[in-house]
Design an enzyme around this catalytic site. Structure first.
Site, PDB file in Angstrom:
ATOM      1  N   THR A 109      26.697  12.418  33.049  1.00 38.71           N
ATOM      2  CA  THR A 109      27.564  12.920  34.123  1.00 38.71           C
ATOM      3  C   THR A 109      27.883  11.792  35.104  1.00 38.71           C
ATOM      4  OG1 THR A 109      26.574  15.110  33.959  1.00 38.71           O
ATOM      5  CG2 THR A 109      27.659  14.599  36.048  1.00 38.71           C
TER       6      THR A 109
ATOM      7  N   GLU B 145      20.392  16.144  32.599  1.00 37.51           N
ATOM      8  CA  GLU B 145      20.432  14.761  32.087  1.00 37.51           C
ATOM      9  C   GLU B 145      19.092  14.399  31.441  1.00 37.51           C
ATOM     10  OE1 GLU B 145      23.679  12.923  35.240  1.00 37.51           O
ATOM     11  OE2 GLU B 145      21.571  12.570  35.607  1.00 37.51           O
TER      12      GLU B 145
HETATM   13  C1  5RP Z   1      24.556  12.095  38.020  1.00 42.83           C
HETATM   14  C2  5RP Z   1      23.987  10.756  37.744  1.00 42.83           C
HETATM   15  C3  5RP Z   1      24.952   9.642  37.511  1.00 42.83           C
HETATM   16  O1  5RP Z   1      24.647   9.028  36.310  1.00 42.83           O
HETATM   17  C4  5RP Z   1      24.838   8.659  38.629  1.00 42.83           C
HETATM   18  O2  5RP Z   1      24.999   9.338  39.865  1.00 42.83           O
HETATM   19  C5  5RP Z   1      25.869   7.536  38.509  1.00 42.83           C
HETATM   20  O3  5RP Z   1      27.146   8.049  38.759  1.00 42.83           O
HETATM   21  P1  5RP Z   1      28.449   7.153  38.750  1.00 42.83           P
HETATM   22  O4  5RP Z   1      28.695   6.761  37.336  1.00 42.83           O
HETATM   23  O5  5RP Z   1      29.520   8.072  39.295  1.00 42.83           O
HETATM   24  O6  5RP Z   1      28.218   5.975  39.643  1.00 42.83           O
HETATM   25  O7  5RP Z   1      22.801  10.537  37.686  1.00 42.83           O
HETATM   26  O8  5RP Z   1      23.549  13.042  38.314  1.00 42.83           O
END
Ligand code: 5RP
Length: 223
Positions: A28, A103
């Site tokens: 995500t 996740e």
């Molecule tokens: C979501 C996550 C994402 O992997 C993390 O926040 C990184 O997000 P982005 O790719 O938008 O920087 O752990 O729960």
């Protein structure tokens, strides 16, 4: 290259880890969105995936990819996801998008975790980014007090002035001020506090590979 271009770069680089005829695990966030949108570039069609959030599920379905219930799948060939921080051992801090529980479940089902991140995410010691922890709502205040005893300042994450509700009906507390020097130990300790659903330290479920977007291209780190 700006951060968005680096995300695009690693999203596309992750296509090399998708094997034809396999079911993939999809994380995500904005970096993973670049990966999902790049999937049609593959010379074969990815037909099935397990997803870690409603948001990623919606995007996968837009591309005609069937999203399977995790209960219907025994093993995933690969799990592709971003991170809020990753250290030099492949330990990660995740949950900025509040999807950490699904996740971690999806990562645990996968033969390999490939982290995709721009170079701003690589750190020596994790904990500058506030540590997300998904909790059962009735336990939030007690858990916030426990973090204070560890020297952390925990706050309930809000959305539109109300506690954010995760896809699982949980709340998120974000913890500042923890220098995470022993991720495996801290993950195990917080995990057994009553009311904790998932802590955003991914040490047991660490990355085996990180595709890191840098000014000079994609660096592949192996752990
Ligand atoms: C979501 C996550 C994402 O992997 C993390 O926040 C990184 O997000 P982005 O790719 O938008 O920087 O752990 O729960």
């Amino acid at each position: 290259m700006n951060q968005d271009q680096l995300k695009q770069l690693v999203g596309e680089a992750a296509l090399a880890y998708v094997q034809p005829g396999t079911i993939i695990g999809v994380g995500t966030g904005s970096t993973v969105n670049c990966f999902i949108r790049a999937l049609p570039q593959l010379p074969f069609k990815v037909t099935q995936a397990v997803s870690s959030s409603e948001a990623s599920t919606a995007l996968l379905r837009e591309l005609g990819i069937e999203v399977l219930d995790a209960n219907a799948v025994e093993k995933l060939s690969v799990y592709i996801d971003g991170a809020d921080e990753i250290d030099h051992q492949g330990f990660m801090l995740k949950g900025g998008g509040a999807a950490l529980t699904r996740e971690k479940i999806t990562a645990a089902m996968s033969a390999q975790f490939v982290c995709i991140a721009d170079e701003s995410k690589l750190v020596h010691t994790m904990g500058t980014f506030p540590l997300p922890v998904e909790v059962i709502p009735m336990a939030a205040a007690a858990i916030i007090r426990r973090f204070a005893r560890l020297g952390g300042l925990a706050t309930l994450r809000l959305k539109d002035g109300k506690p954010l509700l995760t896809d699982n009906g949980g709340h998120i507390v974000d913890v500042r001020g923890l220098g995470i020097t022993n991720p495996l130990h801290l993950e195990a300790e917080i995990n057994q506090w009553p009311g904790v659903v998932t802590v955003g330290i991914f040490a047991q479920q660490k990355a085996q590979v990180c595709l890191l977007g840098t000014a000079t291209g994609v660096k592949t780190l192996k752990f």
